[in-house]
Enzyme design. Structure first.
Site, PDB file in Angstrom:
ATOM      1  N   ASP A  53       0.822  -1.213   0.000  1.00 20.22           N
ATOM      2  CA  ASP A  53       0.000   0.000   0.000  1.00 20.22           C
ATOM      3  C   ASP A  53       0.860   1.269   0.000  1.00 20.22           C
ATOM      4  OD1 ASP A  53      -2.029   1.780   0.352  1.00 20.22           O
ATOM      5  OD2 ASP A  53      -2.831   0.871   2.171  1.00 20.22           O
ATOM      6  N   GLY A  59      -5.231   3.508  -7.773  1.00 16.91           N
ATOM      7  CA  GLY A  59      -5.456   3.754  -9.199  1.00 16.91           C
ATOM      8  C   GLY A  59      -4.566   4.824  -9.795  1.00 16.91           C
ATOM      9  N   ASP A  78     -10.726   4.041  -1.112  1.00 15.33           N
ATOM     10  CA  ASP A  78     -11.341   3.034  -0.229  1.00 15.33           C
ATOM     11  C   ASP A  78     -12.863   3.013  -0.364  1.00 15.33           C
ATOM     12  OD1 ASP A  78      -8.748   2.843   0.541  1.00 15.33           O
ATOM     13  OD2 ASP A  78      -9.124   3.042   2.680  1.00 15.33           O
TER      14      ASP A  78
END
Ligand code: GLA
Length: 755
Positions: A507, A549, A570
């Site tokens: 992440d 993205g 999210d």
């Protein structure tokens, strides 16, 4: 031939909630506002000339209105006349409210130059320049309702008023959105509120369904006595199937727990209307809710093999594949033509071992029980590509957030098995953020006290026939502020392999501080570094990129050997979030392929909450059917986000439909594309390996809707047999045109097979 298939004919008003306040009793602010990026406190002044500012709608984030790259401060302003007739006409005359939808991230609201309220989240406060922005804490996705006494000097009765909203957005989506936007008197319906999120429906075997809920009286002054009524209304006939009245007293400033219970046929969609009518004023509050309906047919006694039909593995990597099968236990598993190096456990269906040589192996699986035999082929592809079908599993984030622990992971794994989810192909148990501590002097990643021993935890999860995943960031810190992998990538990958990790979610988070305005190459770089590290270890680790993205990751995720990549920010358990994300995935469709999946984020069904406190998903049953159907059509990873140890009957039924899961797991690995769409509906089509097509007809409106499809819209010629995938029933043949009645925010998922 025209085949018109109408499931439900009655149009029934569908609304999450409504109060008795009439339209003329409010000033509608869901109109264009004035807007300017930047920050200047002079913009609070009512006399400030904003005529040169651009206009913007308050009900959509600014990214959707031409401000794609805007982060930081921006201002909204609106002028309106406030007639005193508003308070004169109102039964309750004490307070006036300013309803400003929701605001991403945080806001200060000024009425005629004076502040009347603010809401912020901690991170945003820290980041705001000068740190002076907002002292109070709040959640960005919260209702913005600012209430003033009618005598408040800041209000200009019978004159023009100006609202100025100063917004600070940290990154991603920003600005005002959602609804309602209005000024109105605080009425009975604003004081008395239902809360359904703390409990959900409970089904009993005799078709009794019950639900507890609370009613809050927010008034500090008044007690209310009245009648609580329940009407259960059939979607198909409009008939009232059940009615009950109960006398109820709501003391001021109190929450009353109540509930209802009635008998219904859970396969027939219906809705409930819950009304509390106050005795003295005759005012009422009403909540309409769709009742859960069960579509997946009951499991049969005969064996059935489910889950993936194709499985990718690298040579020499430890092999773990659970043959997912349902049917009366005990089941006996066997496999013909298993390649050398692999064995199957006849009792639990686990195929283990290692393959030495690259190649394709066709294995014939058999599962037997007292009622019969099922057989099916499994293609094992030993090569470089993993996850030849989208991963099916669970992730801790949407329920436990940072409160995840070893105990919760074990409970989840046990529940994955005992609930039977494992028998439908659900495989991964993924630990999200919140397990990390620090790197020691040798660069070894240490776990925090919630995870005493990662190796034994991984071994335990494997012993149940499941796989386990972990989370980290290429930055120094994760999004939750824990230790990231920056400069320790190789060491971390070695630790993951030694523990027995099968899935890594990586992440971006604080990597943004290392590459603040990243170029495409900088976006790729940290993912290439970790790719090298995890591909070096002797373990098959699904590589899941998470960077929301950025830089159209779907175009290059495969290049950095990602097996899946998040395409969005999210998700949340709201229709806006679900539909906003789900229906915008068409742009990524061409890039999806076996081993390379677009990931529109995890599932928000069941008990969710981002931990530690959970609430029941705010999505209606139909919205949840849409969620699972759309994610299946999109070939998305399906990662359940709820507390698995509290799976209710509806959620379990939703997650165990093998024909729906088969759409997601189809070996062709083609993502659906949008065939047809307007403001009211969307039609998505996915090509399947056997030449058939899965088609989703989605209703975007709040009423049942007939969705028409011309076969030429979906580029099909000839005669096709239709099958209702959720109900697993055949619907007859179609040649030119068909129509289906779809529930509000719901779906009809069908398969057409050439006749
Ligand atoms: C980001 C991700 C989430 C979750 C959290 C953990 O917000 O998008 O899915 O992993 O970080 O902190």
């Amino acid at each position: 031939m025209k085949k018109i298939y109408i499931l439900f004919i009655m149009a029934l008003l569908f609304a999450i909630s409504c109060s008795t306040e009439k339209k003329e009793n409010l000033i509608d602010l869901n109109i264009p506002w004035k807007f300017k990026a930047g920050d200047n406190m002079a913009w609070v002044a009512p006399s400030f000339d904003d005529s040169k500012w651009v206009t913007i709608l308050p009900n959509k984030i600014w990214e959707d209105q031409g401000f794609e790259k805007l982060d930081g401060f921006a201002w909204y302003r609106i002028r309106f006349l406030l007639p005193s007739s508003l308070k004169e006409k109102s039964l309750m005359k004490d307070s006036i409210q300013f309803l400003l939808g929701r605001i991403d991230d945080c806001d200060q609201v000024f009425l005629n130059g004076e502040m009347i309220g603010q809401n912020a989240r901690t991170q945003a406060i820290k980041k705001a320049p000068g740190n002076e922005f907002i002292k109070e804490q709040g959640i960005w996705n919260t209702e913005r309702r600012y209430v003033l006494n009618v005598n408040d000097e800041r209000i200009m009765w019978d004159k023009e008023n100006v609202i100025a909203v100063r917004v600070y957005d940290q990154n991603g989506a920003g600005g005002m959105f959602s609804k309602p936007f209005a000024v109105s008197m605080v009425s009975f319906g604003d004081y008395v509120k239902f809360d359904f999120t703390k409990n959900t429906f409970v089904f009993r075997n005799d078709n009794f369904i019950s639900r507890k809920f609370t009613i809050e009286n927010r008034s500090g002054k008044d007690d209310f006595s009245g009648i609580l009524s329940l009407n259960v209304i059939s979607y198909s006939t409009g008939a009232v199937l059940f009615h009950k009245d109960t006398a109820l007293k709501l003391a001021r400033n109190s929450k009353t727990e109540t509930g209802f219970s009635f008998q219904t046929d859970p396969s027939k969609p219906s809705s409930a209307e819950i009304i509390f009518k106050e005795n003295l004023s005759g005012q009422s509050v009403t909540e309409n809710m769709e009742l859960p309906y069960i579509l997946t047919p009951a499991e049969k006694k005969e064996p059935r093999i489910n889950g993936a039909r194709v499985f990718g593995v690298r040579p020499w990597s430890p092999f773990l594949f659970k043959v997912a099968a349902t049917g009366e236990v005990p089941l006996k598993y066997s496999a013909k033509d298993l390649p050398e190096g692999l064995t199957i456990d006849s009792i639990n269906g686990l195929i283990t071992g290692a393959l030495k040589k690259k190649g394709e192996y066709l294995v014939n699986l058999t599962v037997k029980n007292i009622s019969g035999t099922a057989t099916r082929n499994l293609k094992i592809v030993c090569g470089n590509t993993l996850s030849l079908t989208p991963p099916l599993g669970w992730n801790s984030w949407n329920c436990w957030g940072l409160s995840v622990s070893d105990e919760k992971i074990r409970q989840s794994a046990e529940a994955m098995k005992s609930s039977g989810l494992i028998d439908h192909g659900w495989t991964y148990i993924n630990i999200d953020d919140g397990w990390e501590y620090m790197h020691d002097k040798d660069g070894k990643i240490l776990t925090n006290s919630k995870f005493p021993n990662m190796y034994t935890l991984c071994s335990y999860v494997h012993s149940l026939g499941l796989k386990i995943g972990i989370y980290s960031s290429p930055g120094p810190k994760t999004c939750g502020g824990y230790e990231g992998s920056y400069t320790f990538e190789e060491k971390d990958a070695e630790a993951y392999a030694a523990w027995g990790i099968d899935y890594l979610k990586y992440d971006w988070c604080s990597y943004g501080n290392i590459a603040p305005n990243p170029t495409k190459a900088q976006l790729k770089h940290p993912y290439q570094v970790m790719k090298k590290a995890i591909r070096k270890v002797n373990r098959d680790i699904h590589y899941s990129l998470c960077q929301y993205g950025m830089g159209k990751v779907w175009e290059w995720g495969a290049e950095v050997d990602g097996n899946s990549w998040r395409t969005t920010g999210d998700i949340e358990d709201t229709w806006e979030s679900l539909s906003g994300i789900g229906f915008s995935q068409g742009k990524c469709s061409p890039y999806s392929a076996p081993g390379r999946w677009n990931d529109p984020d995890m599932l928000v069904v069941g008990w969710v909450g981002w931990g530690p406190a959970l609430h029941y998903s705010r999505l209606t049953p139909s919205e949840q059917y849409t969620h699972i159907s759309l994610w299946s059509l999109l070939s998305s990873p399906l990662l359940i986000g709820c507390d698995l140890s509290q799976l209710d009957a509806f959620t379990l039924n939703l997650l165990t439909n093998d024909e729906v899961i088969a759409v997601n797991q189809d070996p062709l690995g083609k993502q659906a594309t949008r065939a047809k769409a307007n403001e009211s509906y969307e039609v998505w089509v996915k090509d399947l390996e056997d030449g058939s097509k899965a088609i989703g007809l989605f209703n975007l409106t709040e009423k049942p809707l007939n969705v028409p499809v011309d076969m030429k819209d979906i580029k099909l010629k000839g005669r096709w047999n239709m099958r209702d995938i959720w109900r697993q029933t055949d619907l007859g043949a179609v040649e030119k045109h068909f129509e289906m009645n779809v529930l509000p925010h719901g779906v009809m998922l069908i398969k057409v097979i050439q006749n």
